[in-house]
Each structure stands twice: as C-alpha cells, then as structure tokens.
Design a protein around this motif. Structure first.
Motif, PDB file in Angstrom:
ATOM      1  N   ASN A   1      -8.773  -8.015   1.716  1.00  0.00           N
ATOM      2  CA  ASN A   1      -8.897  -6.732   0.491  1.00  0.00           C
ATOM      3  C   ASN A   1     -10.169  -6.212   1.697  1.00  0.00           C
ATOM      4  O   ASN A   1     -10.227  -4.641   1.285  1.00  0.00           O
ATOM      5  N   ARG A   2     -10.901  -6.642   1.805  1.00  0.00           N
ATOM      6  CA  ARG A   2     -11.995  -6.007   2.534  1.00  0.00           C
ATOM      7  C   ARG A   2     -12.130  -5.132   3.365  1.00  0.00           C
ATOM      8  O   ARG A   2     -12.631  -3.843   4.070  1.00  0.00           O
TER       9      ARG A   2
ATOM     10  N   CYS B   1      -9.170  -4.317   4.707  1.00  0.00           N
ATOM     11  CA  CYS B   1      -8.484  -3.272   4.445  1.00  0.00           C
ATOM     12  C   CYS B   1      -9.005  -1.978   3.898  1.00  0.00           C
ATOM     13  O   CYS B   1      -8.754  -0.777   4.785  1.00  0.00           O
ATOM     14  N   PHE B   2      -9.700  -2.254   3.075  1.00  0.00           N
ATOM     15  CA  PHE B   2     -11.118  -1.269   2.551  1.00  0.00           C
ATOM     16  C   PHE B   2     -11.443  -0.188   3.371  1.00  0.00           C
ATOM     17  O   PHE B   2     -11.587   0.811   3.764  1.00  0.00           O
ATOM     18  N   LYS B   3     -12.054  -1.313   4.139  1.00  0.00           N
ATOM     19  CA  LYS B   3     -12.718  -0.853   5.558  1.00  0.00           C
ATOM     20  C   LYS B   3     -12.266  -0.107   6.640  1.00  0.00           C
ATOM     21  O   LYS B   3     -12.738   1.198   6.817  1.00  0.00           O
TER      22      LYS B   3
ATOM     23  N   VAL C   1      -7.278   1.507   4.166  1.00  0.00           N
ATOM     24  CA  VAL C   1      -6.283   1.682   3.253  1.00  0.00           C
ATOM     25  C   VAL C   1      -6.663   0.832   2.277  1.00  0.00           C
ATOM     26  O   VAL C   1      -7.132   0.225   1.820  1.00  0.00           O
ATOM     27  N   VAL C   2      -6.189   1.145   0.903  1.00  0.00           N
ATOM     28  CA  VAL C   2      -6.705   1.632  -0.709  1.00  0.00           C
ATOM     29  C   VAL C   2      -5.012   0.384  -0.379  1.00  0.00           C
ATOM     30  O   VAL C   2      -4.081   1.010  -0.965  1.00  0.00           O
ATOM     31  N   LEU C   3      -4.930  -1.137  -1.350  1.00  0.00           N
ATOM     32  CA  LEU C   3      -3.970  -2.124  -1.378  1.00  0.00           C
ATOM     33  C   LEU C   3      -3.471  -1.654  -3.192  1.00  0.00           C
ATOM     34  O   LEU C   3      -4.168  -1.973  -3.911  1.00  0.00           O
ATOM     35  N   ASN C   4      -2.596  -1.923  -2.950  1.00  0.00           N
ATOM     36  CA  ASN C   4      -1.602  -1.768  -4.615  1.00  0.00           C
ATOM     37  C   ASN C   4      -0.911  -3.269  -4.967  1.00  0.00           C
ATOM     38  O   ASN C   4      -0.519  -3.114  -5.612  1.00  0.00           O
TER      39      ASN C   4
ATOM     40  N   ALA D   1       1.030  -1.508  -0.318  1.00  0.00           N
ATOM     41  CA  ALA D   1       0.117  -0.604  -0.011  1.00  0.00           C
ATOM     42  C   ALA D   1       0.841   1.491   0.129  1.00  0.00           C
ATOM     43  O   ALA D   1       1.724   1.389   0.399  1.00  0.00           O
TER      44      ALA D   1
END
Length: 295
Positions: free
Chosen positions: A266-267, A269-271, A274-277, A225
């Motif tokens: 992934n969900r 982290c987003f909640k 944090v947006v994973l790259n 990230a």
C-alpha cells in the motif's frame, strides 16, 4: 546418490502413449511421490522400473547403475492389491512370500511388529480389514530389509483411520532411513507424507522437485485502483512477488506463502501516485495448484 533416475522414458500401447519422454531422479533418503490423476501413467512407470513392463524408449538406472537382478533385490515392492492365501495366517503367508523371494524368513516377527500386526499374526487373512491387508502387504515388502520401498497407491480404498495408519507407517519407515517411492492420485496424501514429487498428466511430466516448492501455497494479493493501467505500471517496479496478472478489473500479485506485507504494498503504491480502492489477501489452495498443473 540417486536411487532411481529416469531419462526420456516412453511407453506406448499401440496408438496410446502412456508415458511421454519422462525424466526425473529420486534422491536417496527421500519419500518420493509420483502424483497424478488416474490414467496418468503412474503404475506404468513403476512397472517399468521393476522390469514388469518394457519401455518403448528411454532409459533408467537403479542406484546409479544399469539395473540388474541384484539391484532389484534391494527394493521391496507393492504394485498390486494385496494377494495372499485367505485361509492362511499372516505368519504362514509371509513364510510363503519369503520362500518365493528366497530371503527374509527370519524377519517375519520383526516386520509384523513394524506394521503393528503382531497381535493378529496367527489370524486368517480372510478376517483382516482392508487396512490390515495393506499393512501385511507392506510387511511382505520389508522382508529381507530392503533399502528402498516402491508402493503403488498404498492407501487405495481405505477409510480415514486406515489412511492415517499407512501414512504413519510410511513416516516411521522413512525415519529409519529407507527411501520410499509412492504412487498416488491423492494430493493430500503426497503433501502430508512425501519430501519430493513428480506430477504426471496423461503420461507427461508437468513438474518435479521438492514438495514444499512444487505444491507450495501461494499468497494472492488482489489490488484495485481508479486507473488500473497506472496501477499495473507501478506494480511492475515492485519486487518480491512471483507473478502478476489481471482478473475481473483487479490486479493479482502472487507471493510465496507467508512473505506478503500488505502495508508495504500500500505504501509503495501511494508513494508512486496510486491510491488503492481495494486490497485483499487470499490463499491459493493446494487443490488449486494441483488442478492448475494437471488441467
């Protein structure tokens, strides 16, 4: 019931410490692998258990009792390279072995059948392949129908076919209810045959327990990230993984094999902002786990 229990066992050869406070127990009915690189103390350990060598300190029991001649007679042992009379047949060699052991003379045909040597039972030992010699050595261990077998490197020097034959034989003996203690430096052999394991490194015990737990494959999830510190802080609130570490600007999560759900990670982290790259699932090999324990 424990077949063998070892407590703080030490063995010194002058300034060299071959065993350093080793403690483990062998459950009844198990195939127990003593695993480690050459020189880790495996053969020394088996020699002490069978009273060939004397421990410097520590203790051990057989069948939950102080060891004596009667308890050792319940154990069939293969601790060295097969050593039979080359000019005699399998039957004659086993008759000599039975006479020395004072047991098992009536078992000869039975044990030769068990190790698949019946058709060659009258052939001279000198005509045997190395795999056949190893199987004859195991047959000699089976004389008298012992409850327990101790095998030191039973597939040492064999080709893939010979290794497969010995592995299958060990599995069959285990299915018949025998407890088998087997020393090996081959990870693949222990992983495929054994139910329990003790791993030695330079005389020290580094791990012991169920094979599926000690030598389990791990799933490794690599995450990236833009803000790595925030990612690590968020992941500390995530549950389910066994350990976490940072490597090459990525965060690695270690999960028991087969328990990983990338979509949930992934969900989560987003909640939490944090947006994973970057996200990738890897497998940690048994070899990696073994080298991690022994190096």
């Amino acid at each position: 019931m424990s077949i063998v229990s070892v407590e703080n066992l030490c063995k010194n050869y002058g300034s060299v410490q071959a065993l350093n406070s080793v403690t483990f127990s062998v459950p009844k009915g198990s195939v127990f692998g003593i695993l480690g690189p050459n020189g880790s103390g495996k053969t020394t350990m088996l020699g002490i258990i069978m009273d060939i060598l004397k421990a410097t300190s520590g203790s051990y029991t057989l069948f939950d009792e102080v060891p004596d001649e009667n308890s050792r007679r319940k154990i069939g042992t293969f601790l060295e390279t097969p050593n039979f009379y080359h000019y005699l047949s399998a039957v004659r060699n086993l008759k000599i072995t039975a006479a020395i052991k004072e047991r098992g003379d009536k078992d000869i045909d039975k044990v030769l059948e068990m190790v698949n040597l019946t058709e060659r039972k009258n052939s001279k030992f000198s005509t045997y392949s190395l795999g056949m010699k190893q199987r004859l050595a195991i047959a000699s261990c089976l004389l008298g129908d012992p409850d327990v077998l101790i095998l030191d490197e039973p597939t040492n020097g064999l080709d893939p076919v010979g290794i497969a034959e010995i592995r299958q034989l060990i599995k069959q003996l285990h299915q018949q209810g025998k407890t088998i203690i087997m020393a090996s430096h081959l990870l693949d052999e222990v992983e495929k045959v054994c139910t329990h394991v003790a791993i030695l490194k330079k005389g020290k015990l580094v791990a012991t327990g169920n094979v599926n737990e000690i030598l389990a494959n791990d799933d490794i999830v690599e995450l990236g990230a833009p803000d790595l510190e925030k990612l690590k802080a968020v992941l500390k609130q995530l549950t389910g993984y066994s350990s976490i570490r940072e490597q090459d600007n990525l965060v690695q999560l270690f999960y028991p094999a087969g328990t990983t759900n990338l979509e949930n990670i992934n969900r989560f982290c987003f909640k939490n902002g944090v947006v994973l790259n970057y996200m990738q699932l890897k497998k940690k090999s048994l070899e990696s786990k073994f080298f991690e324990l022994t190096n």
